[in-house]
Design a protein around this motif. Structure first.
Motif, short mmCIF file in Angstrom:
data_model
loop_
_atom_site.label_atom_id
_atom_site.label_comp_id
_atom_site.label_asym_id
_atom_site.label_seq_id
_atom_site.Cartn_x
_atom_site.Cartn_y
_atom_site.Cartn_z
N ALA A 30 0.46 -10.05 -4.63
CA ALA A 30 -0.33 -8.85 -4.93
C ALA A 30 -1.52 -8.71 -3.99
CB ALA A 30 -0.80 -8.90 -6.38
N GLN A 34 0.55 -3.91 -0.24
CA GLN A 34 0.10 -2.63 -0.77
C GLN A 34 0.84 -2.33 -2.07
OE1 GLN A 34 -2.41 -0.91 0.61
NE2 GLN A 34 -2.56 -2.52 2.19
N GLU A 35 0.31 -1.41 -2.84
CA GLU A 35 0.87 -1.12 -4.16
C GLU A 35 2.33 -0.69 -4.07
OE1 GLU A 35 0.23 2.28 -7.51
OE2 GLU A 35 -1.56 1.26 -6.79
N HIS A 36 2.67 0.14 -3.09
CA HIS A 36 4.04 0.64 -3.00
C HIS A 36 5.01 -0.43 -2.50
CE1 HIS A 36 2.45 1.17 1.11
NE2 HIS A 36 3.72 1.08 1.52
N ARG A 38 4.79 -3.67 -3.55
CA ARG A 38 4.69 -4.84 -4.42
C ARG A 38 5.97 -5.13 -5.18
NH1 ARG A 38 -1.02 -4.47 -6.72
NH2 ARG A 38 -1.43 -4.61 -4.49
N SER A 241 0.66 -5.81 -12.02
CA SER A 241 -0.17 -6.09 -10.84
C SER A 241 -0.64 -4.84 -10.12
CB SER A 241 0.62 -6.97 -9.86
OG SER A 241 1.68 -6.25 -9.29
N ARG A 242 0.17 -3.79 -10.13
CA ARG A 242 -0.22 -2.62 -9.34
C ARG A 242 -1.41 -1.90 -9.93
NH1 ARG A 242 2.53 2.52 -10.92
NH2 ARG A 242 3.47 2.18 -12.96
N THR A 243 -1.76 -2.20 -11.18
CA THR A 243 -2.90 -1.55 -11.80
C THR A 243 -4.01 -2.53 -12.15
OG1 THR A 243 -1.65 -1.68 -13.86
CG2 THR A 243 -1.68 0.43 -12.73
N GLN A 249 -5.64 -10.66 -10.40
CA GLN A 249 -4.19 -10.77 -10.31
C GLN A 249 -3.69 -12.09 -10.90
OE1 GLN A 249 -2.02 -8.46 -9.36
NE2 GLN A 249 -3.61 -6.98 -8.90
#
Length: 372
Positions: A30, A34-36, A38, A241-243, A249
């Motif tokens: 994480a 990047q978020e996209h 993950r 994890s993305r939020t 994390q």
């Protein structure tokens, strides 16, 4: 030379105490993605683990048969030490300099070291609670299945050792495909939450098929479905994890891993108890001339007069069904706001030095849904 069962229990207990690899690895992923990216990265980590399940048993069985079990233990220990050396030398720290501890010798309070502190936070927010309940109800039967399924194939389904090894290999290969290619496509097309729901649906079908299946081909078909159900855990980890805040994390992944660790203790005992009350006795079968292949004759199938060959698997299907119903209430878009002062204190003060909070902020929930 065989070690005492008590020494084996002690070694396994120590291993369990330090079984934090997945939460740390997922937190590291994480930090560096990047978020996209993950969910795909989590799928690759899980797929690598599945690949090890394909390769390691075959190598270990061959070396143990040719050179003895002692060599297998020594080789595994050497590989673990080599892994540690590789991490120390080649893997950089993922946290930015400003978020790292002031020094390695900084004092650690009991609140920071308390292993139950993370679990105490579970009930502070409804979304955290929903995610943890979903993980518990879905992983409980999976943990029990790992402890008894291959012996179940040997005794009840009359799989040969070679057939069991082939089953593990095929299941591992399909899981690798599911957790890389399929998971990436699903996350892009139907979203994070729907991917979790789809994985839980595959798990229900797989467990029900295991429970009612009485033919070897049914086990193979259900195994293919089981590979598709392996997308659930990477999708859950990505959802959390993305939020989550960048410096939280490890904590949120540790909560999920802690729930899974609890299931690892309860699942095998639960499956063993259900097998016992239904009078299904699992014991290792001796090698015979007829055990060289999968025999499909009627006398080699489930010999007990029962409509349900695998009762624990049906119980597991019911448990995952409850997990699916709980997961329906998880919002698709959440904002994990782990900003309470006590939470920051538990995390050892690694938060950003400029992220000061007002006194009243300590009562904020762990997760705050901004879209519901």
């Amino acid at each position: 030379m065989k070690i005492s069962p008590w020494w084996y229990f002690a070694v396994i207990s120590v291993s369990g105490v330090f079984a934090v690899t997945f939460s740390v690895v997922f937190a590291y992923v994480a930090d560096i993605t990047q978020e996209h990216e993950r969910s795909m990265a989590y799928g690759q980590v899980s797929a690598t683990f599945a690949a090890s399940l394909v390769i390691s048993p075959a190598i270990g069985a061959y070396l143990g048969r040719v050179y003895g079990d002692s060599l297998v233990v020594v080789l595994a220990t050497a590989i673990a030490l080599l892994d540690i050396c590789f991490i120390l030398v080649a893997v950089p720290e993922s946290l930015p300099e400003k978020m790292r501890p002031a020094s390695w010798g900084a004092p650690i309070s009991w609140e920071q070291a308390d292993p139950f502190a993370s679990l105490k936070k579970v009930g502070q927010d409804s979304i955290v609670l929903l995610i943890c309940i979903t993980v518990f109800l879905s992983y409980l039967p999976e943990a029990g299945q790992y402890s008894s399924f291959f012996l179940y194939l040997r005794q009840i389904m009359k799989f040969s050792p070679e057939s069991v090894a082939a089953f593990i290999a095929v299941l591992g290969i399909l899981s690798i495909i599911a957790q890389t290619i399929v998971l990436s496509l699903l996350m892009r097309s139907i979203g994070n939450k729907n991917t979790i729901l789809l994985g839980l649906g595959f798990q229900i079908l797989q467990l029900a098929w295991y429970g009612f299946g009485s033919e070897p081909w049914m086990m193979w078909a259900a195994g293919a479905v089981a590979a598709m159900s392996s997308i659930t855990f990477p999708a859950v980890s990505a959802l959390v994890s993305r939020t989550a805040d960048a410096d939280q994390q490890g904590v949120v992944q540790g909560m999920i891993t802690g729930i899974r660790g609890l299931c690892n203790g309860l699942g095998p005992a639960l499956y063993g108890f259900i097998f016992y009350i239904f009078h299904v006795e699992l014991k290792e079968l001796p090698m015979t001339g007829t055990d060289l292949g999968t025999n499909t004759s009627p006398q080699h199938h489930f010999e007990q007069n029962s409509i349900i060959p695998g009762p624990p698997f049906l119980f597991g299907a019911c448990s995952v069904l409850l997990a699916l119903l709980v997961a329906l209430f998880i919002p698709e878009h959440t904002n994990l706001s782990l900003r309470s002062s006590s939470w920051r204190k538990h995390c050892g003060g690694h938060s950003h030095p400029h992220s000061a909070q007002a006194p009243g902020e300590a009562k904020e929930p762990l997760l705050q849904d901004t879209n519901v």
